[in-house]
Design a protein around this motif. Sequence first.
Motif, PDB file in Angstrom:
ATOM      1  N   GLY A  47      40.955  45.338  43.062  1.00  0.00           N
ATOM      2  CA  GLY A  47      40.292  43.967  42.521  1.00  0.00           C
ATOM      3  C   GLY A  47      40.057  43.795  41.332  1.00  0.00           C
ATOM      4  N   VAL A  58      37.821  38.426  39.121  1.00  0.00           N
ATOM      5  CA  VAL A  58      37.534  38.654  40.446  1.00  0.00           C
ATOM      6  C   VAL A  58      36.152  38.711  40.536  1.00  0.00           C
ATOM      7  N   GLU A  62      34.083  37.679  46.216  1.00  0.00           N
ATOM      8  CA  GLU A  62      35.759  37.792  46.594  1.00  0.00           C
ATOM      9  C   GLU A  62      36.035  39.121  47.134  1.00  0.00           C
ATOM     10  N   ASN A  67      40.309  39.089  51.803  1.00  0.00           N
ATOM     11  CA  ASN A  67      41.112  38.778  50.533  1.00  0.00           C
ATOM     12  C   ASN A  67      42.268  39.928  50.235  1.00  0.00           C
ATOM     13  N   PHE A  68      41.925  41.214  50.981  1.00  0.00           N
ATOM     14  CA  PHE A  68      42.621  42.388  50.785  1.00  0.00           C
ATOM     15  C   PHE A  68      43.317  43.043  51.571  1.00  0.00           C
ATOM     16  N   ALA A  73      47.795  38.569  52.202  1.00  0.00           N
ATOM     17  CA  ALA A  73      46.451  38.193  51.714  1.00  0.00           C
ATOM     18  C   ALA A  73      46.323  38.152  50.330  1.00  0.00           C
ATOM     19  N   ILE A  74      46.745  39.245  49.934  1.00  0.00           N
ATOM     20  CA  ILE A  74      46.379  39.587  48.281  1.00  0.00           C
ATOM     21  C   ILE A  74      47.100  38.775  47.571  1.00  0.00           C
ATOM     22  N   PHE A  77      45.728  35.318  47.557  1.00  0.00           N
ATOM     23  CA  PHE A  77      44.413  35.499  46.817  1.00  0.00           C
ATOM     24  C   PHE A  77      44.718  35.482  45.258  1.00  0.00           C
ATOM     25  N   ARG A  80      45.706  31.755  44.267  1.00  0.00           N
ATOM     26  CA  ARG A  80      44.430  30.920  44.370  1.00  0.00           C
ATOM     27  C   ARG A  80      43.578  31.284  43.026  1.00  0.00           C
TER      28      ARG A  80
END
Length: 84
Positions: A47, A58, A62, A67-68, A73-74, A77, A80
């Motif tokens: 992160g 980060v 979060e 998110n991970f 997904a990463i 993230f 975004r």
Amino acid sequence: MTTDIKDSVRRFIREELEWSGPDEQLQDDVSLIDAGVIDSLSLLELGHWIGDSYGFKVDDTEMIAANFETLNAIEAFVRRGSQA
């Protein structure tokens, strides 16, 4: 850019987290957590690295598995976060 994010994360996992498992566990949709690729400590390291590498903070809120969970997904993230 899509491949760049995922490839960068793969490199980070291999080089900085010193993970040496099989490539199959670093596929785009494989759960990095369930596969044992990342744990809570490496999630924090990842992160912080993402924030530094992609130019956004980060937030602690979060730093959640959703998110991970996977490279997909990463990537979402990061997209975004870099738009915020």
